[in-house]
Design an enzyme around this catalytic site. Structure first.
Site: not given
Ligand code: MN
Length: 243
Positions: A114, A208, A210
């Site tokens: 990001c 993202h 994660e």
């Protein structure tokens, strides 16, 4: 093999913490990054030093994770600030630009996420679109658009798929790709969603991983970082200090 876990340095954000004896500045990293790095077999550490300490930190880490966060100050790519661009974090920008340039010079593997992809691109001479209508911010963990992965890319070698489904929480994105990087994935609307180093172990994505659910690209990207960092640990010079 020394058997030591590679140390993965994670950049952090600056914020404030309100508690019963006042409001205090804090440096923090989202727990999802810590979990993802540890799950992949890396030893996560938060990089919270001063910009002038970036080079000293790079002597102690084997991999670098550039995390998400606030907008990069457009002064770093020679543009005036769009009114929709958030206020800059001057110290974080300076620190992270030094980390990225130093890591690449040392051959340390870098994964950007990001803000990370944006910061890496800017640190290496690229530019950003300061505002795109593209994100779906109320679905942070759910895939909301496809990305097409270029077959000849490092990213394709990591994820092994032409098409990924990703979340999308960003309002800025890469415009001109830095000379030492190339695009490795894009969205159907043309937004650059991933870049990678031409001659350096750098991967960066606009989504993202994660925060995504199991079955997406999340584990592969962190596994790539940890494997590359293990390789760096075995061959680094000067060698890491004895355990
Ligand atoms: Mn997106």
């Amino acid at each position: 093999m020394s058997g030591r876990l590679p140390v993965i340095g994670m950049t952090c954000f600056n914020d404030s913490w309100v508690f019963d004896c006042g409001t205090w500045p804090i440096k923090a990293v989202e727990a999802e990054y810590v979990r993802a790095v540890a799950d992949a077999g890396g030893l996560p550490v938060m990089l919270a030093g001063r910009p002038t300490q970036a080079m000293a930190l790079l002597e102690r880490i084997d991999g670098l994770l550039m995390t998400g966060g606030v907008d990069v100050n457009p002064v770093h790519y020679g543009e005036a600030r769009d009114p929709r661009t958030g206020p800059p974090d001057v110290e974080r920008d300076a620190y992270e630009i030094a980390l990225v340039r130093g890591a690449i010079a040392a051959g340390i593997p870098v994964l950007g996420i990001c803000r990370g992809i944006q910061l890496i691109n800017v640190a290496l001479g690229g530019t950003l679109h300061q505002h795109v209508e593209h994100a779906v911010k109320d679905k942070p963990t759910i895939p909301v658009h496809d990305v097409e992965v270029l077959e000849a890319s490092r990213l394709f070698g990591v994820v092994g798929r032409h098409r990924l489904q990703v979340n999308s929480l960003h309002h800025q994105c890469v415009k001109e790709v830095a000379p030492s990087l190339r695009t490795s994935a894009s969205a159907p609307d043309g937004v650059v969603e991933a870049v990678e180093g031409l001659d350096s172990p750098v991967l960066a994505v606009q989504w993202h991983p994660e925060m995504q659910q199991v079955g997406t690209s999340a584990p592969e990207l962190f596994t790539w970082l940890v494997e590359e960092s293990s390789n760096y640990l075995q061959h680094r010079w000067p060698p890491a200090a004895p355990a």
